[in-house]
Design a protein around this motif. Structure first.
Motif, PDB file in Angstrom:
ATOM      1  N   ASN A   3      16.353  22.001  21.726  1.00 52.95           N
ATOM      2  CA  ASN A   3      16.856  22.015  20.101  1.00 52.95           C
ATOM      3  C   ASN A   3      15.936  21.510  19.256  1.00 52.95           C
ATOM      4  OD1 ASN A   3      18.696  23.331  21.947  1.00 52.95           O
ATOM      5  ND2 ASN A   3      20.485  22.408  20.895  1.00 52.95           N
ATOM      6  N   ASN A   4      15.336  20.406  19.450  1.00 52.06           N
ATOM      7  CA  ASN A   4      14.284  20.304  18.322  1.00 52.06           C
ATOM      8  C   ASN A   4      12.857  20.889  18.455  1.00 52.06           C
ATOM      9  OD1 ASN A   4      16.378  17.887  17.276  1.00 52.06           O
ATOM     10  ND2 ASN A   4      15.992  16.405  18.369  1.00 52.06           N
ATOM     11  N   GLU A   5      12.523  21.271  19.067  1.00 52.81           N
ATOM     12  CA  GLU A   5      11.634  21.659  19.301  1.00 52.81           C
ATOM     13  C   GLU A   5      11.420  23.484  19.079  1.00 52.81           C
ATOM     14  OE1 GLU A   5       9.121  19.245  23.192  1.00 52.81           O
ATOM     15  OE2 GLU A   5      10.569  20.932  23.522  1.00 52.81           O
ATOM     16  N   ILE A   6      12.753  24.212  18.828  1.00 52.56           N
ATOM     17  CA  ILE A   6      12.928  24.856  18.530  1.00 52.56           C
ATOM     18  C   ILE A   6      12.827  24.906  17.505  1.00 52.56           C
ATOM     19  CG2 ILE A   6      14.870  26.865  18.013  1.00 52.56           C
ATOM     20  CD1 ILE A   6      14.896  26.097  21.365  1.00 52.56           C
ATOM     21  N   ASN A   8      12.359  22.303  14.584  1.00 54.91           N
ATOM     22  CA  ASN A   8      10.164  22.350  14.717  1.00 54.91           C
ATOM     23  C   ASN A   8       9.640  23.437  14.148  1.00 54.91           C
ATOM     24  OD1 ASN A   8      11.024  19.506  13.520  1.00 54.91           O
ATOM     25  ND2 ASN A   8      10.858  19.017  15.783  1.00 54.91           N
ATOM     26  N   TYR A   9       9.507  24.189  15.272  1.00 50.91           N
ATOM     27  CA  TYR A   9       8.975  25.365  15.589  1.00 50.91           C
ATOM     28  C   TYR A   9       9.282  26.262  13.738  1.00 50.91           C
ATOM     29  CZ  TYR A   9       7.992  30.049  16.930  1.00 50.91           C
ATOM     30  OH  TYR A   9       7.681  31.420  16.879  1.00 50.91           O
ATOM     31  N   LEU A  10      10.927  26.783  14.302  1.00 51.48           N
ATOM     32  CA  LEU A  10      10.860  27.456  12.326  1.00 51.48           C
ATOM     33  C   LEU A  10      10.724  26.297  11.206  1.00 51.48           C
ATOM     34  CD1 LEU A  10      14.446  28.127  14.107  1.00 51.48           C
ATOM     35  CD2 LEU A  10      13.407  29.529  13.564  1.00 51.48           C
ATOM     36  N   LYS A  11      10.479  25.247  11.364  1.00 53.85           N
ATOM     37  CA  LYS A  11       9.879  24.721   9.856  1.00 53.85           C
ATOM     38  C   LYS A  11       8.215  25.324   9.843  1.00 53.85           C
ATOM     39  CE  LYS A  11      12.941  21.084   9.866  1.00 53.85           C
ATOM     40  NZ  LYS A  11      13.403  19.257   9.985  1.00 53.85           N
ATOM     41  N   ASN A  12       7.828  25.294  10.789  1.00 56.05           N
ATOM     42  CA  ASN A  12       6.414  25.235  10.959  1.00 56.05           C
ATOM     43  C   ASN A  12       5.633  26.733  10.500  1.00 56.05           C
ATOM     44  OD1 ASN A  12       5.623  22.730  11.408  1.00 56.05           O
ATOM     45  ND2 ASN A  12       5.527  22.865  13.721  1.00 56.05           N
ATOM     46  N   ALA A  13       6.664  27.699  11.016  1.00 54.25           N
ATOM     47  CA  ALA A  13       6.654  29.140  11.191  1.00 54.25           C
ATOM     48  C   ALA A  13       7.312  29.259   9.977  1.00 54.25           C
ATOM     49  CB  ALA A  13       7.877  30.129  11.695  1.00 54.25           C
ATOM     50  N   LYS A  14       7.873  28.876   8.562  1.00 51.37           N
ATOM     51  CA  LYS A  14       7.928  28.598   7.156  1.00 51.37           C
ATOM     52  C   LYS A  14       8.716  30.395   6.852  1.00 51.37           C
ATOM     53  CE  LYS A  14       3.032  26.560   5.878  1.00 51.37           C
ATOM     54  NZ  LYS A  14       2.583  26.370   5.461  1.00 51.37           N
ATOM     55  N   ILE A  15       9.945  30.453   7.765  1.00 51.11           N
ATOM     56  CA  ILE A  15      10.180  31.285   7.363  1.00 51.11           C
ATOM     57  C   ILE A  15      11.453  31.059   6.319  1.00 51.11           C
ATOM     58  CG2 ILE A  15      12.076  30.563   9.295  1.00 51.11           C
ATOM     59  CD1 ILE A  15      12.642  33.358   9.927  1.00 51.11           C
ATOM     60  N   TYR A  51      14.464  36.027  17.892  1.00 46.26           N
ATOM     61  CA  TYR A  51      15.886  36.526  19.432  1.00 46.26           C
ATOM     62  C   TYR A  51      15.466  35.639  20.385  1.00 46.26           C
ATOM     63  CZ  TYR A  51      17.937  41.367  17.161  1.00 46.26           C
ATOM     64  OH  TYR A  51      18.936  41.385  16.382  1.00 46.26           O
ATOM     65  N   LYS A  52      14.387  35.216  20.574  1.00 46.76           N
ATOM     66  CA  LYS A  52      14.490  34.001  22.254  1.00 46.76           C
ATOM     67  C   LYS A  52      15.294  32.458  21.434  1.00 46.76           C
ATOM     68  CE  LYS A  52      10.854  36.646  24.519  1.00 46.76           C
ATOM     69  NZ  LYS A  52       8.849  36.177  24.941  1.00 46.76           N
ATOM     70  N   ILE A  53      14.598  32.808  19.984  1.00 50.36           N
ATOM     71  CA  ILE A  53      15.049  31.490  20.071  1.00 50.36           C
ATOM     72  C   ILE A  53      16.380  30.973  19.638  1.00 50.36           C
ATOM     73  CG2 ILE A  53      15.627  29.504  17.364  1.00 50.36           C
ATOM     74  CD1 ILE A  53      12.645  30.181  16.832  1.00 50.36           C
ATOM     75  N   ILE A  54      17.769  31.875  19.235  1.00 54.09           N
ATOM     76  CA  ILE A  54      18.989  32.256  18.851  1.00 54.09           C
ATOM     77  C   ILE A  54      19.652  32.259  20.883  1.00 54.09           C
ATOM     78  CG2 ILE A  54      20.743  33.654  18.762  1.00 54.09           C
ATOM     79  CD1 ILE A  54      18.753  34.858  15.911  1.00 54.09           C
ATOM     80  N   ARG A  55      18.880  32.924  21.095  1.00 55.29           N
ATOM     81  CA  ARG A  55      19.768  33.378  23.139  1.00 55.29           C
ATOM     82  C   ARG A  55      19.310  31.761  22.887  1.00 55.29           C
ATOM     83  NH1 ARG A  55      17.370  38.309  22.857  1.00 55.29           N
ATOM     84  NH2 ARG A  55      19.030  39.780  22.672  1.00 55.29           N
ATOM     85  N   SER A  56      18.409  31.061  22.799  1.00 60.82           N
ATOM     86  CA  SER A  56      18.541  29.307  23.215  1.00 60.82           C
ATOM     87  C   SER A  56      19.756  28.577  23.151  1.00 60.82           C
ATOM     88  CB  SER A  56      16.840  29.186  23.812  1.00 60.82           C
ATOM     89  OG  SER A  56      16.035  29.587  24.439  1.00 60.82           O
ATOM     90  N   LYS A 216       6.122  34.413   7.213  1.00 64.07           N
ATOM     91  CA  LYS A 216       5.287  34.633   8.312  1.00 64.07           C
ATOM     92  C   LYS A 216       5.106  35.349   9.315  1.00 64.07           C
ATOM     93  CE  LYS A 216       1.963  31.532   5.258  1.00 64.07           C
ATOM     94  NZ  LYS A 216       1.440  30.149   4.806  1.00 64.07           N
ATOM     95  N   GLN A 217       3.978  35.340  10.103  1.00 67.22           N
ATOM     96  CA  GLN A 217       4.331  36.321  11.784  1.00 67.22           C
ATOM     97  C   GLN A 217       4.396  35.003  12.401  1.00 67.22           C
ATOM     98  OE1 GLN A 217       4.374  38.931  12.808  1.00 67.22           O
ATOM     99  NE2 GLN A 217       3.383  38.915  14.621  1.00 67.22           N
ATOM    100  N   ALA A 218       5.407  34.957  12.976  1.00 63.79           N
ATOM    101  CA  ALA A 218       5.794  34.077  14.258  1.00 63.79           C
ATOM    102  C   ALA A 218       4.842  34.004  14.830  1.00 63.79           C
ATOM    103  CB  ALA A 218       7.029  34.050  14.651  1.00 63.79           C
ATOM    104  N   PRO A 219       4.294  32.761  15.411  1.00 63.06           N
ATOM    105  CA  PRO A 219       3.415  32.423  16.569  1.00 63.06           C
ATOM    106  C   PRO A 219       4.286  33.032  17.681  1.00 63.06           C
ATOM    107  CG  PRO A 219       3.901  30.918  15.892  1.00 63.06           C
ATOM    108  CD  PRO A 219       3.994  31.452  14.508  1.00 63.06           C
ATOM    109  N   SER A 220       3.124  33.673  18.766  1.00 61.11           N
ATOM    110  CA  SER A 220       4.371  33.847  20.208  1.00 61.11           C
ATOM    111  C   SER A 220       5.043  32.813  21.075  1.00 61.11           C
ATOM    112  CB  SER A 220       3.528  34.361  21.441  1.00 61.11           C
ATOM    113  OG  SER A 220       3.181  35.619  20.599  1.00 61.11           O
ATOM    114  N   LEU A 221       6.057  32.502  20.958  1.00 60.71           N
ATOM    115  CA  LEU A 221       6.817  31.446  21.582  1.00 60.71           C
ATOM    116  C   LEU A 221       7.791  31.755  23.068  1.00 60.71           C
ATOM    117  CD1 LEU A 221       9.016  29.204  20.532  1.00 60.71           C
ATOM    118  CD2 LEU A 221      10.842  30.382  20.777  1.00 60.71           C
ATOM    119  N   VAL A 222       6.683  30.413  24.054  1.00 64.29           N
ATOM    120  CA  VAL A 222       7.162  30.421  24.973  1.00 64.29           C
ATOM    121  C   VAL A 222       8.544  29.526  25.359  1.00 64.29           C
ATOM    122  CG1 VAL A 222       6.374  30.230  27.313  1.00 64.29           C
ATOM    123  CG2 VAL A 222       5.106  30.977  25.766  1.00 64.29           C
ATOM    124  N   LEU A 223       9.425  30.238  26.426  1.00 66.84           N
ATOM    125  CA  LEU A 223      10.452  29.497  26.696  1.00 66.84           C
ATOM    126  C   LEU A 223      10.803  29.343  27.793  1.00 66.84           C
ATOM    127  CD1 LEU A 223      12.644  31.459  24.299  1.00 66.84           C
ATOM    128  CD2 LEU A 223      12.354  29.069  23.840  1.00 66.84           C
TER     129      LEU A 223
END
Length: 223
Positions: A3-6, A8-15, A51-56, A216-223
């Motif tokens: 969850n923490n990695e996710i 952090n990913y959102l912060k870096n994606a600058k949404i 959506y993958k983030i939300i589902r995870s 910004k366009q989010a980088p591809s996320l591998v879950l």
């Protein structure tokens, strides 16, 4: 990803917070990624990532529900074990206190339950045309399950899941588990509860948000 990695990913994606809330809202209303992308004028890949983030995150929330069941031990209470004959990669549901859960063979949560099912229920339900469920009780002291009787219960949970999955054409089998768990949550909770849960999981209710104001366009996320 944790969850923490996710997060952090959102912060870096600058949404932008407002846009993320809209994505959550459309997700809550069960829009497909294509529909949400069109609504927000974003790429399908971007919405798929979120959506993958939300589902995870939702999956981790549902794990809490299972541990709540564990803490209650289902002791001195009866519950239904429902056999699904045509469900996608699902064999059983557990119905307890008007909630339905996809059964997973987790010894930490339901010790010895899979063994009990295999020995006492599976063949009877598999071969029966008149019954699809078993009423079972659990004795905490004895750590023992008891088959009370076989019965016929409605098929609302599996119908709900199967009808939802039909609209996801070309659903990737690798993502099926997340979709099943999402469907389970939707079945057990209202849209309002789902939306509030997502806001909480994404820390969107806090005043010290650090997301920036441009999407910004989010980088591809591998879950």
């Amino acid at each position: 990803m944790s969850n923490n990695e996710i997060l952090n990913y959102l912060k870096n994606a600058k949404i932008d917070t407002t846009v993320l809330k809209k994505i959550c809202k459309y997700f809550t209303e069960d829009y497909t990624a294509i529909q949400t992308a069109q609504k927000l004028n974003l790429s399908r890949q971007t919405i798929n990532n979120y959506y993958k983030i939300i589902r995870s995150l939702l999956l981790s929330k549902q794990d809490e529900i299972f541990y709540l069941l564990k803490n209650n031990h289902l002791s001195n209470n009866s519950f239904l074990i429902k056999y699904v004959k045509n469900g996608p990669y699902i064999n059983y549901f557990i119905e307890y206190q008007k909630k339905a859960f996809i059964f997973e063979n987790s010894e930490n949560i339901f010790p010895n339950l899979q063994e009990f099912i295999n020995e006492n229920i599976h063949l009877q339900l598999q071969n029966s045309k008149k019954t699809n469920s078993a009423k079972v009780s659990f004795d905490k002291k004895e750590n023992k399950y008891t088959l009370l009787y076989l019965t016929k219960s409605d098929e609302s949970i599996q119908d709900f899941i199967q009808n939802r999955l039909k609209k996801f054409r070309g659903l990737n089998k690798n993502n099926l588990f997340l979709h099943l768990k999402e469907s389970q949550f939707r079945y057990n909770h209202s849209q309002d509860v789902l939306y509030e849960t997502l806001l909480s999981l994404l820390h969107l209710k806090k005043s010290n948000m650090t997301y920036t104001s441009t999407l910004k366009q989010a980088p591809s996320l591998v879950l």
